[in-house]
Design a protein around this motif. Structure first.
Motif, PDB file in Angstrom:
ATOM      1  N   ILE A   1       0.943  -1.195  -0.111  1.00 39.28           N
ATOM      2  CA  ILE A   1       0.061   0.016   0.167  1.00 39.28           C
ATOM      3  C   ILE A   1       0.930   1.283   0.051  1.00 39.28           C
ATOM      4  N   ASN A   2       2.001   0.902   0.635  1.00 38.33           N
ATOM      5  CA  ASN A   2       2.791   2.397   0.656  1.00 38.33           C
ATOM      6  C   ASN A   2       3.527   2.614  -0.665  1.00 38.33           C
ATOM      7  N   GLU A   3       3.681   1.472  -1.559  1.00 35.35           N
ATOM      8  CA  GLU A   3       4.511   1.822  -2.912  1.00 35.35           C
ATOM      9  C   GLU A   3       2.988   2.485  -3.733  1.00 35.35           C
ATOM     10  N   VAL A   4       1.787   1.633  -3.482  1.00 31.36           N
ATOM     11  CA  VAL A   4       0.778   2.397  -4.368  1.00 31.36           C
ATOM     12  C   VAL A   4       0.588   3.892  -3.873  1.00 31.36           C
ATOM     13  N   ALA A   5       0.563   4.198  -2.757  1.00 33.74           N
ATOM     14  CA  ALA A   5       0.361   5.573  -2.559  1.00 33.74           C
ATOM     15  C   ALA A   5       1.482   6.332  -2.946  1.00 33.74           C
ATOM     16  N   GLU A   6       2.695   6.059  -3.059  1.00 28.38           N
ATOM     17  CA  GLU A   6       3.889   6.793  -3.217  1.00 28.38           C
ATOM     18  C   GLU A   6       3.543   7.046  -4.893  1.00 28.38           C
ATOM     19  N   ARG A   7       3.310   6.030  -5.804  1.00 26.38           N
ATOM     20  CA  ARG A   7       3.323   6.075  -7.041  1.00 26.38           C
ATOM     21  C   ARG A   7       1.853   6.930  -7.585  1.00 26.38           C
ATOM     22  N   LEU A   8       0.871   6.993  -6.924  1.00 27.95           N
ATOM     23  CA  LEU A   8      -0.089   7.846  -7.009  1.00 27.95           C
ATOM     24  C   LEU A   8       0.024   9.352  -6.331  1.00 27.95           C
TER      25      LEU A   8
END
Length: 286
Positions: free
Chosen positions: A44-51
């Motif tokens: 979820i941290n990677e997704v949040a950073e990507r978005l």
């Protein structure tokens, strides 16, 4: 409402919740729908950073889409993408060749029809058909590109001897809605389920006691809430074809399903009137 996850219904369920989200939330949800954007190993941290958003917002959007949280959303999408029936739609590009355009349009159409096949509520279609058969008057409401869907249904119903009306503008819709009764039916076709010109008439029709049937892509729209029989036709808009491109095909398929269901319930009436209406136009085909 948290989804009881059916992998064949994951994407259409998400699509039908998009209109209820804010613009930022819609952008996040549309990213989720990209094939394998949420692969099994992504956090979820990677997704949040990507978005470029917070993890809290990712969780919030996941819940608004009907899941218990980000993990259930990710697992459901991966299960769907890994299923034998999954076939991703492809957007048209300005530099596509004619062959690429034809292939993409037809494959996307097949995908959309497969989605609605996995999603449709046959009991709701049957109940809507019963309401139309019983109705004294039938009004068909739509605006813009959806109007041709109502006109197509009007033509189909007349072949059975069932008369209906398609008001051509807001004034006529409001006038027709004002004189309806509890013996009448209104069928409303709207992708968004929240078009102002339609909703004023739908509210008035409801106040008049009419039964409301809707075909829409929006779970949470006021139209869905006002409908006695909401029929959902999920479809992803295609930028080059416009919002009503593939969506129109899906709604026409739903109309055809409703039409055929009506025919199955009144076979003798259909047989008698089909013969009359076919003979009436036979001279035009010399």
């Amino acid at each position: 409402m948290i989804l009881s996850v059916d992998i064949n219904q994951v994407i259409p369920n998400i699509r039908m919740r998009l209109p209820s989200l804010t613009r930022t939330e819609q952008s996040i949800a549309e990213s989720f729908l990209k094939p394998h954007f949420l692969n099994r190993s992504v956090s979820i941290n990677e997704v949040a950073e990507r978005l470029g958003v917070s993890t809290a917002l990712v969780v919030k959007v996941s819940k608004k889409l009907g899941f218990s949280g980000f993990k259930q959303l990710k697992d459901a999408l991966n299960a769907h993408h890994d299923s034998d029936t999954y076939a991703p739609s492809e957007q048209l590009q300005l530099d596509d060749s004619c062959e690429q355009i034809v292939t993409k349009v037809l494959k996307n159409s097949i995908n959309a029809l497969q989605e609605i096949l996995n999603f449709v509520d046959a009991n709701m279609v049957s109940a809507a058909a019963d309401a139309i058969i019983r109705a004294h008057h039938i009004e068909l409401y739509a605006v813009g590109g959806s109007t041709i869907i109502c006109e197509d249904f009007q033509h189909k119903l007349l072949r059975f001897g069932i008369r209906s009306n398609v008001p051509k503008d807001r004034h006529l819709m409001l006038m027709s809605a004002s004189v309806l009764t509890d013996k009448d039916v209104v069928l409303v076709v709207s992708h968004s389920g929240q078009t102002v010109d339609l909703m004023d008439a739908v509210r008035l029709a409801k106040q008049s006691g009419a039964t409301v049937i809707s075909i829409t892509n929006n779970y949470h729209a006021e139209l869905s809430q006002l409908s006695n029989y909401p029929l959902y036709a999920p479809a992803s808009p295609e930028p080059l074809l416009g919002k009503n491109g593939i969506a129109r095909l899906v709604k026409l398929a739903m109309i055809d399903s409703l039409y055929a269901t009506i025919a199955s319930k009144i076979p003798q009436v259909v047989e008698d009137n089909l013969e009359k209406t076919t003979q009436a136009v036979a001279l035009l085909h010399r």
